[in-house]
Design an enzyme around this catalytic site. Structure first.
Site, PDB file in Angstrom:
ATOM      1  N   SER A 128      43.930  48.358  39.273  1.00 51.29           N
ATOM      2  CA  SER A 128      43.590  46.941  39.457  1.00 51.29           C
ATOM      3  C   SER A 128      44.386  46.348  40.599  1.00 51.29           C
ATOM      4  CB  SER A 128      43.930  46.206  38.155  1.00 51.29           C
ATOM      5  OG  SER A 128      43.913  44.825  38.368  1.00 51.29           O
ATOM      6  N   TYR A 152      50.579  44.205  31.459  1.00 49.37           N
ATOM      7  CA  TYR A 152      49.309  44.887  31.754  1.00 49.37           C
ATOM      8  C   TYR A 152      49.374  45.530  33.142  1.00 49.37           C
ATOM      9  CZ  TYR A 152      44.541  45.365  33.508  1.00 49.37           C
ATOM     10  OH  TYR A 152      43.408  45.846  34.108  1.00 49.37           O
ATOM     11  N   LYS A 156      49.313  49.628  34.561  1.00 51.00           N
ATOM     12  CA  LYS A 156      48.466  50.211  35.625  1.00 51.00           C
ATOM     13  C   LYS A 156      49.328  50.906  36.678  1.00 51.00           C
ATOM     14  CE  LYS A 156      44.471  49.179  34.010  1.00 51.00           C
ATOM     15  NZ  LYS A 156      43.652  50.255  33.458  1.00 51.00           N
TER      16      LYS A 156
END
Ligand code: NAD
Ligand code: UDP
Length: 343
Positions: A128, A152, A156
């Site tokens: 992302s 989050y 990643k």
């Protein structure tokens, strides 16, 4: 190729199943359905006349993964894995970091260990633009420094590192795709994004347009952007799905790693997105200006030329198609996959 799609019942995964089946690949989906339902796979069948094989299992369930890979080995094994399965809500990740690290990291490592054991060494990973945090330079190129600002985003960037190290040690072929802002839906309106409570702008706008929520709150109109609202690089989910299959089919053979931004290179503000949605649905979408959201950044736009040069991928669908298809999905499925499908 026989492709294992983890998280394939979810938003981006289900659109990618359509692209894979449409290009003649064999597809097996593994999903624990924590944020999806198998209705999306029924709809995939309705769209392309084929249903992916489906295994309901958690990534962290090693025996289930072992038996899935052992079973696949009887017919030649998986040629590659497209790994979507993850928890993805930024706010929730701040409140429940252990749950996010456990699911996204432990789950991925379990998957990679089973892949290595069974000699499946080709993987496309859902990363992302959030890994860039507050970018130093715009548009953001792949060489921008990695500095996520929430758990989050850390999951990643950590998984990217795990994969780069694994590729180096065990001769894997790995493609990291850093998505910008996927929106829209399949033009049939049969599948789309179906959050219980939307955290992202476009599904929120769509639910307000459908009357499920009273109004959109615009998170600040005092940002250093042309109209004061946040600017993002929105990308049609069908274009994003195609990028995965291009990455699979056109990746350099043998051991290799590649990292690509997947975006359009064009930014739109929150106000522009709401106005475009109003044109698509034909009625006003009520909005109010609220305070800035914690951790937000003013502008996130991709430098998207590398994936075009290397894979020949570029976005074909523009803002009109994004809002048209998002509205068509929301209009036909006002209560998402749980409700009735309208004409
Ligand atoms: P989604 O929630 O619709 O799909 C993820 C799927 O993974 C769901 O079906 C969920 O049930 C499944 N899943 C989660 N944890 C699992 C586990 N432990 N075992 C098995 N299945 C599990 O999300 P999406 O929007 O389709 O996102 C797909 C991927 O793309 C995610 O990795 C996400 O982080 C990444 N991504 C999404 C966006 C976005 O805006 N949607 C942007 C950048 C990156
Ligand atoms: N945004 C907003 N209201 C919302 C959700 C988002 O104004 O209800 C804004 C947000 O501040 C950002 C843009 O819309 O400028 C895109 O936000 P989203 O959460 O969809 O994507 P991300 O910020 O993760 O790129």
């Amino acid at each position: 190729m026989h492709i294992l799609v983890t998280g394939g019942a979810g938003y981006i995964g289900s659109h990618t199943c359509i692209e894979l089946l449409g290009r003649g690949h064999r597809v097996t989906v593994l999903d624990n359905l924590c944020n999806s339902s198998t209705v999306s796979l029924d709809r995939v069948q309705q769209i392309c006349g084929q249903r992916p094989a489906f295994v309901e299992a958690d990534l962290r369930d090693r025996p289930a993964l072992e038996s899935l890979f052992a079973e696949a080995a009887k017919t030649g094994g998986f040629d590659a894995v497209i790994h979507f399965a993850a928890l993805k809500a930024v706010g929730e990740s701040v409140a429940q970091p252990l749950r996010y690290y456990e699911n996204n990291i432990s789950g991925s490592i379990c998957l990679f260990e089973v892949m290595e054991k069974h000699g499946c060494r080709r993987l496309i990973f859902s990363s992302s633009a959030t890994v860039y945090g507050l970018p130093e330079k715009l548009p953001i190129s792949e060489s921008e420094s990695i500095k996520p600002t929430n758990p989050y985003g850390h999951t990643k960037s950590m998984m990217e590192q795990v994969l780069l190290d694994t590729a180096a040690a065990h001769a894997w072929n790995v493609t990291l795709l850093r998505y910008f802002n996927p929106v829209g839906a399949h033009p049939s309106g049969l599948i789309g994004e179906d959050p219980e409570f939307p955290n992202n702008l476009m599904p929120f706008v769509a639910q307000v347009a459908a009357g499920r929520r009273p109004k959109v709150t615009i998170f600040g109109d005092d940002w250093p952007t042309p109209d004061g609202t946040g600017v993002r690089d929105y990308l049609h989910v069908c274009d994003l799905a195609a990028a995965h299959v291009d990455a699979l089919e056109k990746a350099a053979p043998g051991a290799a790693t590649a990292i690509y931004n997947v975006g359009t290179g064009t930014g739109y503000s929150v106000k522009q997105m709401i106005a475009a949605f109003e044109s698509a649905c034909g009625h006003p979408v009520p909005s109010v200006i609220g305070p800035r959201r914690d951790g937000d950044v003013p502008t996130v736009v991709a430098e998207a030329s590398l994936i075009r040069q290397r894979l020949g991928w570029e976005a074909k669908l523009g803002l009109q198609e994004m809002v048209r298809d998002a509205w068509n999905w929301q209009r036909r499925n006002p209560m998402g996959f749980k409700g009735a499908l309208l004409d």
